[in-house]
Motif scaffolding. Structure first.
Motif, PDB file in Angstrom:
ATOM      1  N   GLY A  32       4.102  -9.453   4.497  1.00  0.00           N
ATOM      2  CA  GLY A  32       2.646  -9.572   4.389  1.00  0.00           C
ATOM      3  C   GLY A  32       1.981  -9.093   5.659  1.00  0.00           C
ATOM      4  O   GLY A  32       2.528  -9.245   6.744  1.00  0.00           O
ATOM      5  N   CYS A  46      -5.461  -1.623   7.219  1.00  0.00           N
ATOM      6  CA  CYS A  46      -4.035  -1.383   7.469  1.00  0.00           C
ATOM      7  C   CYS A  46      -3.846  -0.188   8.408  1.00  0.00           C
ATOM      8  O   CYS A  46      -2.789  -0.047   9.030  1.00  0.00           O
ATOM      9  N   GLY A  92       1.690  -2.191  -0.059  1.00  0.00           N
ATOM     10  CA  GLY A  92       1.189  -3.493   0.345  1.00  0.00           C
ATOM     11  C   GLY A  92      -0.318  -3.516   0.221  1.00  0.00           C
ATOM     12  O   GLY A  92      -0.959  -2.472   0.101  1.00  0.00           O
ATOM     13  N   GLN A  94      -4.145  -6.179   1.007  1.00  0.00           N
ATOM     14  CA  GLN A  94      -4.811  -7.401   1.431  1.00  0.00           C
ATOM     15  C   GLN A  94      -6.218  -7.391   0.850  1.00  0.00           C
ATOM     16  O   GLN A  94      -6.873  -6.341   0.833  1.00  0.00           O
ATOM     17  N   HIS A 130       0.292  -8.996  -0.213  1.00  0.00           N
ATOM     18  CA  HIS A 130       1.621  -8.826  -0.802  1.00  0.00           C
ATOM     19  C   HIS A 130       2.645  -9.727  -0.119  1.00  0.00           C
ATOM     20  O   HIS A 130       2.461 -10.145   1.013  1.00  0.00           O
ATOM     21  N   LYS A 132       7.086 -10.020   0.414  1.00  0.00           N
ATOM     22  CA  LYS A 132       8.197  -9.077   0.556  1.00  0.00           C
ATOM     23  C   LYS A 132       8.578  -8.503  -0.808  1.00  0.00           C
ATOM     24  O   LYS A 132       8.771  -7.300  -0.959  1.00  0.00           O
ATOM     25  N   THR A 135       6.330  -5.598  -2.184  1.00  0.00           N
ATOM     26  CA  THR A 135       6.264  -4.243  -1.619  1.00  0.00           C
ATOM     27  C   THR A 135       6.911  -3.205  -2.532  1.00  0.00           C
ATOM     28  O   THR A 135       6.714  -2.015  -2.353  1.00  0.00           O
ATOM     29  N   TRP A 145      -0.429  -5.809  -8.293  1.00  0.00           N
ATOM     30  CA  TRP A 145      -0.375  -7.206  -7.881  1.00  0.00           C
ATOM     31  C   TRP A 145      -1.399  -7.976  -8.710  1.00  0.00           C
ATOM     32  O   TRP A 145      -2.496  -7.489  -8.973  1.00  0.00           O
TER      33      TRP A 145
END
Length: 191
Positions: A32, A46, A92, A94, A130, A132, A135, A145
């Motif tokens: 994450g 990111c 990934g 957020q 995310h 692990k 991913t 997701w």
């Protein structure tokens, strides 16, 4: 000690900085991302760590499905984040949900083991991100997701900031592409 064998003060710092950046990339953020990297309300994205790719992607897409145009206070909504990018090797994301004043709006909960919720005690902010397991790809060149958003019982428009990493899968900070978006929903009329 001869003059040629002595180190000049401060010469190790550039090497340490490069090793730190590479180390962050090698071990990455598979568990994450660090909180507060959605790009909203002055936050970085990111791209702060995955800085080698273009800041504006020329290919691929990032979508947020399930968000109503108008929400019912206190109602729950199943949201799906989808990242599609050619050559995607790992991914990934957020996400945050905030009111206009920057405060958290409603609650976020994971939809499955691919998503976690990060709480930041100091600011009261909450982020979905995310895990692990999250991913990995869910289809060729695609990652999805699922999470649940419970709307606030009072307040106004809610803005969702979303950042996602279309990683090439080489476990480094290099060659990844960051996608971002912002979506807004408002309370249903009369609410």
């Amino acid at each position: 000690m001869s003059p040629s064998s002595r180190r000049r003060p401060g010469t190790a710092w550039p090497a340490l900085l490069v090793l730190s950046l590479l180390g962050a990339g090698l071990y990455g953020y598979a568990d994450g991302p660090p909180p507060a990297h959605t790009g909203g309300f002055g936050e970085p994205t990111c791209y702060a760590c995955h800085f080698d790719g273009p800041e504006t992607p020329s290919a691929g897409s990032l979508t947020l499905d399930g968000l109503p145009a108008a929400y019912e206070p206190g109602a729950g909504y199943l949201l799906t984040v989808t990242l599609a990018h050619p050559g995607l090797g790992a991914a990934g994301f957020q996400l945050s949900a905030r009111l206009a004043d920057g405060q958290p709006a409603g609650t976020l909960t994971p939809g499955n083991a691919r998503v976690q919720v990060q709480h930041v005690e100091a600011t009261g902010m909450v982020y979905a991100a995310h895990t692990k397991a999250g991913t990995g790809l869910t289809a060729p060149d695609t990652a999805r997701w699922t999470l649940r958003w419970t709307a606030p019982t009072a307040g106004g428009p809610v803005v969702f900031h979303l950042a996602a990493n279309a990683a090439n899968g080489d476990d480094s900070a290099f060659g990844d592409v960051i996608h971002t978006r912002a979506d807004t929903t408002a309370p249903a009329p009369g609410r």
